[in-house]
Write a protein that holds these residues in place. Sequence first.
Motif, PDB file in Angstrom:
ATOM      1  N   GLU A 107      33.880  38.298  44.989  1.00  0.00           N
ATOM      2  CA  GLU A 107      34.045  36.834  45.261  1.00  0.00           C
ATOM      3  C   GLU A 107      34.207  35.808  44.361  1.00  0.00           C
ATOM      4  O   GLU A 107      34.872  34.973  44.216  1.00  0.00           O
ATOM      5  CB  GLU A 107      33.145  36.635  46.466  1.00  0.00           C
ATOM      6  CG  GLU A 107      33.124  37.447  47.744  1.00  0.00           C
ATOM      7  CD  GLU A 107      31.928  37.278  48.685  1.00  0.00           C
ATOM      8  OE1 GLU A 107      31.184  36.557  48.241  1.00  0.00           O
ATOM      9  OE2 GLU A 107      32.237  37.676  49.917  1.00  0.00           O
ATOM     10  N   VAL A 108      33.369  35.933  43.320  1.00  0.00           N
ATOM     11  CA  VAL A 108      33.408  34.953  42.121  1.00  0.00           C
ATOM     12  C   VAL A 108      34.542  35.003  41.593  1.00  0.00           C
ATOM     13  O   VAL A 108      35.217  34.183  41.201  1.00  0.00           O
ATOM     14  CB  VAL A 108      32.240  35.252  41.081  1.00  0.00           C
ATOM     15  CG1 VAL A 108      32.416  34.242  40.091  1.00  0.00           C
ATOM     16  CG2 VAL A 108      30.824  34.731  41.804  1.00  0.00           C
ATOM     17  N   VAL A 109      34.886  36.162  41.204  1.00  0.00           N
ATOM     18  CA  VAL A 109      36.439  36.386  40.327  1.00  0.00           C
ATOM     19  C   VAL A 109      37.559  35.773  41.243  1.00  0.00           C
ATOM     20  O   VAL A 109      38.520  35.161  40.768  1.00  0.00           O
ATOM     21  CB  VAL A 109      36.852  38.074  40.398  1.00  0.00           C
ATOM     22  CG1 VAL A 109      38.141  38.383  39.661  1.00  0.00           C
ATOM     23  CG2 VAL A 109      35.523  38.635  39.256  1.00  0.00           C
ATOM     24  N   CYS A 110      37.236  35.966  42.822  1.00  0.00           N
ATOM     25  CA  CYS A 110      38.616  35.405  43.464  1.00  0.00           C
ATOM     26  C   CYS A 110      38.432  33.994  43.657  1.00  0.00           C
ATOM     27  O   CYS A 110      39.510  33.395  43.796  1.00  0.00           O
ATOM     28  CB  CYS A 110      38.511  35.929  44.973  1.00  0.00           C
ATOM     29  SG  CYS A 110      38.577  37.867  45.124  1.00  0.00           S
ATOM     30  N   SER A 111      37.563  33.279  43.425  1.00  0.00           N
ATOM     31  CA  SER A 111      37.169  31.927  43.481  1.00  0.00           C
ATOM     32  C   SER A 111      37.776  31.533  42.324  1.00  0.00           C
ATOM     33  O   SER A 111      38.380  30.289  42.326  1.00  0.00           O
ATOM     34  CB  SER A 111      35.696  31.492  43.578  1.00  0.00           C
ATOM     35  OG  SER A 111      35.065  31.832  42.562  1.00  0.00           O
ATOM     36  N   THR A 112      37.678  32.087  41.169  1.00  0.00           N
ATOM     37  CA  THR A 112      38.455  31.569  39.919  1.00  0.00           C
ATOM     38  C   THR A 112      39.927  31.742  39.898  1.00  0.00           C
ATOM     39  O   THR A 112      40.731  30.875  39.296  1.00  0.00           O
ATOM     40  CB  THR A 112      37.900  32.130  38.653  1.00  0.00           C
ATOM     41  OG1 THR A 112      38.069  33.820  38.660  1.00  0.00           O
ATOM     42  CG2 THR A 112      36.150  32.088  38.648  1.00  0.00           C
TER      43      THR A 112
ATOM     44  N   HIS B 149      37.930  45.667  39.369  1.00  0.00           N
ATOM     45  CA  HIS B 149      38.924  45.973  40.503  1.00  0.00           C
ATOM     46  C   HIS B 149      39.415  44.484  41.094  1.00  0.00           C
ATOM     47  O   HIS B 149      40.488  44.380  41.378  1.00  0.00           O
ATOM     48  CB  HIS B 149      38.520  46.829  41.600  1.00  0.00           C
ATOM     49  CG  HIS B 149      37.309  46.171  42.436  1.00  0.00           C
ATOM     50  ND1 HIS B 149      37.459  45.429  43.513  1.00  0.00           N
ATOM     51  CD2 HIS B 149      35.845  46.225  42.182  1.00  0.00           C
ATOM     52  CE1 HIS B 149      36.191  44.892  44.006  1.00  0.00           C
ATOM     53  NE2 HIS B 149      35.482  45.424  43.006  1.00  0.00           N
ATOM     54  N   ALA B 150      38.285  43.667  41.097  1.00  0.00           N
ATOM     55  CA  ALA B 150      38.763  42.420  41.731  1.00  0.00           C
ATOM     56  C   ALA B 150      39.741  41.354  40.686  1.00  0.00           C
ATOM     57  O   ALA B 150      40.617  41.074  41.232  1.00  0.00           O
ATOM     58  CB  ALA B 150      37.530  41.637  42.016  1.00  0.00           C
ATOM     59  N   VAL B 151      39.590  41.576  39.424  1.00  0.00           N
ATOM     60  CA  VAL B 151      40.346  40.885  38.517  1.00  0.00           C
ATOM     61  C   VAL B 151      41.746  41.543  38.438  1.00  0.00           C
ATOM     62  O   VAL B 151      42.891  40.823  38.713  1.00  0.00           O
ATOM     63  CB  VAL B 151      39.848  40.986  36.975  1.00  0.00           C
ATOM     64  CG1 VAL B 151      40.649  40.472  36.054  1.00  0.00           C
ATOM     65  CG2 VAL B 151      38.453  40.414  37.004  1.00  0.00           C
ATOM     66  N   PHE B 152      41.776  43.053  38.416  1.00  0.00           N
ATOM     67  CA  PHE B 152      43.008  43.366  38.339  1.00  0.00           C
ATOM     68  C   PHE B 152      43.809  43.130  39.741  1.00  0.00           C
ATOM     69  O   PHE B 152      45.092  42.924  39.928  1.00  0.00           O
ATOM     70  CB  PHE B 152      42.779  45.060  38.463  1.00  0.00           C
ATOM     71  CG  PHE B 152      44.039  45.992  38.163  1.00  0.00           C
ATOM     72  CD1 PHE B 152      44.556  46.011  36.824  1.00  0.00           C
ATOM     73  CD2 PHE B 152      44.838  46.431  39.370  1.00  0.00           C
ATOM     74  CE1 PHE B 152      45.951  46.939  36.765  1.00  0.00           C
ATOM     75  CE2 PHE B 152      45.887  47.269  39.324  1.00  0.00           C
ATOM     76  CZ  PHE B 152      46.592  47.291  37.876  1.00  0.00           C
TER      77      PHE B 152
END
Length: 445
Positions: free
Chosen positions: A282-287, A50-53
């Motif tokens: 949160e890691v996904v959002c940071s990238t 969901h975070a990547v999408f």
Amino acid sequence: MKIFGLEITRQKAIAPVQSQSIWRPVIRESYPGAWQQNVEVRQEVVLAYHAVFACMTLIAGDISKLRVKLVAKDSSGIWSETSSPAYTPVLRKPNSYQTRIQFWESWVLSKLTAGNTYALKERDNRSVVVKLHVLDPSRVTPLVSDTGDVYYELQPDNLAAKSERVVVPASEVIHDRFNCLFHPLVGLSPIFASGLAATQGIRIQENSAIFFGNSSMPGGLLIAPGAISDETAQRLKTHWESNYSGKNAGKVAVLGDNLKFESMTTKAVDAQLLEQLKWTAEVVCSTFHVPSYKVGIGDMPTYNNIQALNVEYYTRCLQPLLEAAELCLDEGLGMGEQIGTEFDIDGLLRMDTTAQMDALDKAKGLLTLNERRAKVDQKPKPYGDTIYMQEQDHSAEAIAARDKALIEQSENPQAAEPPSEPTEMQERAFVAETLLAMKKAMEAA
């Protein structure tokens, strides 16, 4: 062969026959040793997180809603919006099967997913680019010839009737790339850095689904007080799984012969699944350089300033993507130094009503009335093309002349005569002349 209705012949493939591909199958490990441990990060699984999408669709949606302006630089060096029959049509309608918003969504999603966006140009008889087609990045391979020239090998898409490849020169492809860590022609997606965290998040969700599918009852061990045969153990296991797991979990079990059940699986509370799931997101959002609150992760900032939040999001995340796309369009469409493209970011950085009105009020000495009215979508007024200043404001030339006269007076006080006080008639005449001059200026405007 036809790609999106564009005929590409084999003659274009003659020049780079000796080309060598720079895109080799390379094992990309999510961390050192992952390949040896058989840890696989699959792109289709990562994209379902969901975070990547959310990050990808948020960025693509925010960029695609911005209008692309054609701007030209005048003799004063000021860039202003203009139009041109050679560039404006393709900016408004990039191709026949996509709207402007759909085209830019495809452009940005391709760049975020694969690290590369390939847009094939379609020209008319004047050699002017009239259409742009975003290609599947997995079917395009950059090539470099022995002389250093760049070409692109295009594989037909899955809707093509024929399966033959063509090689086109770099002048026919707009290549927008992202994070070129290994080669200047090979972009890298943020998924390269967030794939492991996204895979972990997917597994946490899968484990949670299994856990709650078992009515929140963890697995465990049936312990017998003494030795039992394999046949008895298998019979007890089958009986327990069929009667007290899955949809039957939570039913009352009656155990005899001193059998005991002990939980073996870690409970969701003990494993802190919510904290782990939040951390992976949160890691996904940071990238992707997206503030986590933008995709519903974490709390919103406490300060109430929409413009400051949007500026932070723009500078950290969107600005590099926007400026890279502008440069690719300028070079790909063959624009010179006096003309270019710009994304209209006014809608993105829109302020709240109170702050916007305050900013426009403070811009009276910079913008005309009609320019300020245009900022809030209001029609111009006949008298609104003049910049108004307050009465006590003076021009820089007048202040400089006053200072010069004061200096001369201080250097030669005897030569300077004190100015006489104006009479009442002189003051009235001055006011009348000023009002008449203002009237003539307004009529001329």
